[in-house]
Design a protein around this motif. Structure first.
Motif, mmCIF file in Angstrom:
data_model
loop_
_atom_site.group_PDB
_atom_site.id
_atom_site.type_symbol
_atom_site.label_atom_id
_atom_site.label_comp_id
_atom_site.label_asym_id
_atom_site.label_seq_id
_atom_site.Cartn_x
_atom_site.Cartn_y
_atom_site.Cartn_z
ATOM 1 N N ASP A 183 -15.079 4.474 45.695
ATOM 2 C CA ASP A 183 -15.136 2.522 46.223
ATOM 3 C C ASP A 183 -16.122 2.671 47.612
ATOM 4 O OD1 ASP A 183 -14.537 1.899 43.808
ATOM 5 O OD2 ASP A 183 -12.649 0.727 44.322
ATOM 6 N N ARG A 184 -16.497 1.380 47.629
ATOM 7 C CA ARG A 184 -17.267 0.939 48.831
ATOM 8 C C ARG A 184 -16.115 -0.112 49.215
ATOM 9 N NH1 ARG A 184 -21.357 3.022 51.102
ATOM 10 N NH2 ARG A 184 -22.197 1.240 51.998
ATOM 11 N N VAL A 185 -16.254 -0.142 50.538
ATOM 12 C CA VAL A 185 -15.176 -1.227 51.244
ATOM 13 C C VAL A 185 -15.557 -3.227 52.219
ATOM 14 C CG1 VAL A 185 -13.215 0.088 50.809
ATOM 15 C CG2 VAL A 185 -14.512 -0.115 53.455
ATOM 16 N N VAL A 186 -15.224 -3.586 52.002
ATOM 17 C CA VAL A 186 -15.404 -5.144 52.855
ATOM 18 C C VAL A 186 -14.351 -5.746 53.567
ATOM 19 C CG1 VAL A 186 -17.394 -5.632 51.381
ATOM 20 C CG2 VAL A 186 -15.775 -6.613 50.596
ATOM 21 N N GLY A 187 -14.078 -6.642 53.759
ATOM 22 C CA GLY A 187 -12.623 -6.938 55.225
ATOM 23 C C GLY A 187 -11.650 -7.594 53.750
ATOM 24 N N GLY A 188 -10.711 -7.478 54.108
ATOM 25 C CA GLY A 188 -9.776 -8.048 53.284
ATOM 26 C C GLY A 188 -8.720 -9.267 54.436
ATOM 27 N N ALA A 189 -7.610 -8.903 54.002
ATOM 28 C CA ALA A 189 -7.364 -9.496 54.488
ATOM 29 C C ALA A 189 -6.182 -9.111 55.885
ATOM 30 C CB ALA A 189 -5.793 -10.304 54.145
ATOM 31 N N ALA A 200 -7.392 -5.623 57.130
ATOM 32 C CA ALA A 200 -7.407 -4.654 55.985
ATOM 33 C C ALA A 200 -8.932 -4.392 55.738
ATOM 34 C CB ALA A 200 -6.373 -4.961 55.101
ATOM 35 N N VAL A 201 -8.906 -3.892 54.561
ATOM 36 C CA VAL A 201 -10.648 -3.903 53.789
ATOM 37 C C VAL A 201 -9.876 -3.711 52.674
ATOM 38 C CG1 VAL A 201 -11.278 -2.228 55.325
ATOM 39 C CG2 VAL A 201 -10.449 -1.263 53.470
ATOM 40 N N ARG A 202 -10.950 -4.654 51.173
ATOM 41 C CA ARG A 202 -10.514 -4.349 50.004
ATOM 42 C C ARG A 202 -11.735 -3.391 49.607
ATOM 43 N NH1 ARG A 202 -13.659 -8.868 48.112
ATOM 44 N NH2 ARG A 202 -14.137 -10.409 49.601
ATOM 45 N N GLN A 203 -12.016 -3.757 47.752
ATOM 46 C CA GLN A 203 -12.961 -3.140 47.225
ATOM 47 C C GLN A 203 -14.381 -4.257 47.235
ATOM 48 O OE1 GLN A 203 -12.730 -3.649 43.201
ATOM 49 N NE2 GLN A 203 -13.017 -1.036 42.678
ATOM 50 N N ALA A 204 -15.160 -3.056 47.783
ATOM 51 C CA ALA A 204 -16.674 -4.416 47.658
ATOM 52 C C ALA A 204 -16.515 -4.696 46.499
ATOM 53 C CB ALA A 204 -17.891 -3.475 48.589
ATOM 54 N N PRO A 205 -17.583 -5.931 46.567
ATOM 55 C CA PRO A 205 -17.712 -6.970 45.196
ATOM 56 C C PRO A 205 -19.394 -6.191 44.615
ATOM 57 C CG PRO A 205 -18.385 -8.570 47.131
ATOM 58 C CD PRO A 205 -17.460 -7.092 47.891
ATOM 59 N N ALA A 206 -19.228 -6.612 43.431
ATOM 60 C CA ALA A 206 -20.617 -5.628 42.545
ATOM 61 C C ALA A 206 -21.653 -6.369 43.281
ATOM 62 C CB ALA A 206 -20.490 -5.501 41.857
ATOM 63 N N LEU A 207 -22.877 -5.704 43.306
ATOM 64 C CA LEU A 207 -24.292 -6.431 43.974
ATOM 65 C C LEU A 207 -24.575 -7.471 43.478
ATOM 66 C CD1 LEU A 207 -26.148 -3.400 44.124
ATOM 67 C CD2 LEU A 207 -25.197 -4.304 46.083
ATOM 68 N N ALA A 215 -29.736 -8.914 53.639
ATOM 69 C CA ALA A 215 -30.663 -8.350 53.305
ATOM 70 C C ALA A 215 -30.208 -6.923 54.014
ATOM 71 C CB ALA A 215 -32.021 -8.121 54.236
ATOM 72 N N GLY A 216 -31.229 -5.827 53.024
ATOM 73 C CA GLY A 216 -30.677 -4.695 52.923
ATOM 74 C C GLY A 216 -29.693 -3.916 51.720
ATOM 75 N N GLY A 217 -29.389 -5.608 51.009
ATOM 76 C CA GLY A 217 -28.346 -4.283 50.481
ATOM 77 C C GLY A 217 -26.878 -4.986 50.191
ATOM 78 N N SER A 218 -26.121 -3.443 50.341
ATOM 79 C CA SER A 218 -24.252 -4.390 49.613
ATOM 80 C C SER A 218 -23.867 -4.513 51.470
ATOM 81 C CB SER A 218 -24.282 -3.141 48.774
ATOM 82 O OG SER A 218 -22.610 -3.790 48.826
ATOM 83 N N ILE A 219 -22.994 -5.306 51.054
ATOM 84 C CA ILE A 219 -21.841 -5.738 52.205
ATOM 85 C C ILE A 219 -21.118 -4.388 52.288
ATOM 86 C CG2 ILE A 219 -20.824 -7.358 51.454
ATOM 87 C CD1 ILE A 219 -21.034 -8.537 53.755
ATOM 88 N N GLY A 220 -21.127 -3.809 51.182
ATOM 89 C CA GLY A 220 -19.528 -2.555 51.533
ATOM 90 C C GLY A 220 -20.407 -1.640 51.894
#
Length: 140
Positions: free
Chosen positions: A95-101, A104-111, A117-122
């Motif tokens: 998986d790719r990740v984004v900010g969690g609580a 921490a990090v959490r699973q990145a959302p689907a595209l 701009a430039g694609g996924s935030i993950g």
């Protein structure tokens, strides 16, 4: 012969120094935040990552201590392999990740259409997951 345990946490770190975001002239990062995930908050300035934020890297160290007076700087691991705390939705291997609580990090959302701009935030690639505690991630 058995395979040795892999300890990838410190492979090829890329480090950089940043200013620390302040609220009412007080640094937002404290000594207890070392080891947490951080995000950009302004030009060359970082703060603790929160829900959905773009992952910049792992907070490695702070100049001075909470008890010292003076301007503090933060060292952040921007690349390489590191271990970061996780929160729900816990990421899995690959998986790719984004900010969690709470840093921490959490699973990145689907595209979707709301990605920047430039694609996924993950960011990154999860190499190993340790239950609901932490994950080893390649900051690519």
């Amino acid at each position: 012969m058995t395979i040795r345990d892999q300890h990838l946490d410190t492979v090829a770190p890329v480090l950089a120094t940043f200013y620390i975001h302040q609220t009412d002239s007080v640094d937002d990062l404290k000594d207890d935040d070392i080891g947490s995930a951080v995000t950009l908050t302004d030009s060359n300035e970082i703060g603790l990552i929160s829900n959905g934020d773009l992952l910049l890297g792992k907070l490695i160290s702070l100049t001075l201590t909470d008890a010292d007076n003076g301007d503090r700087l933060a060292t952040v691991q921007l690349g390489g392999i590191c271990r970061l705390p996780v929160s729900a939705t816990v990421p899995e291997v690959g998986d790719r990740v984004v900010g969690g609580a709470d840093g921490a990090v959490r699973q990145a959302p689907a595209l979707t259409g709301y990605d920047p701009a430039g694609g996924s935030i993950g960011r990154g690639t999860v190499l190993a997951a340790n239950g609901t505690t932490d994950c080893v991630i390649l900051l690519n």
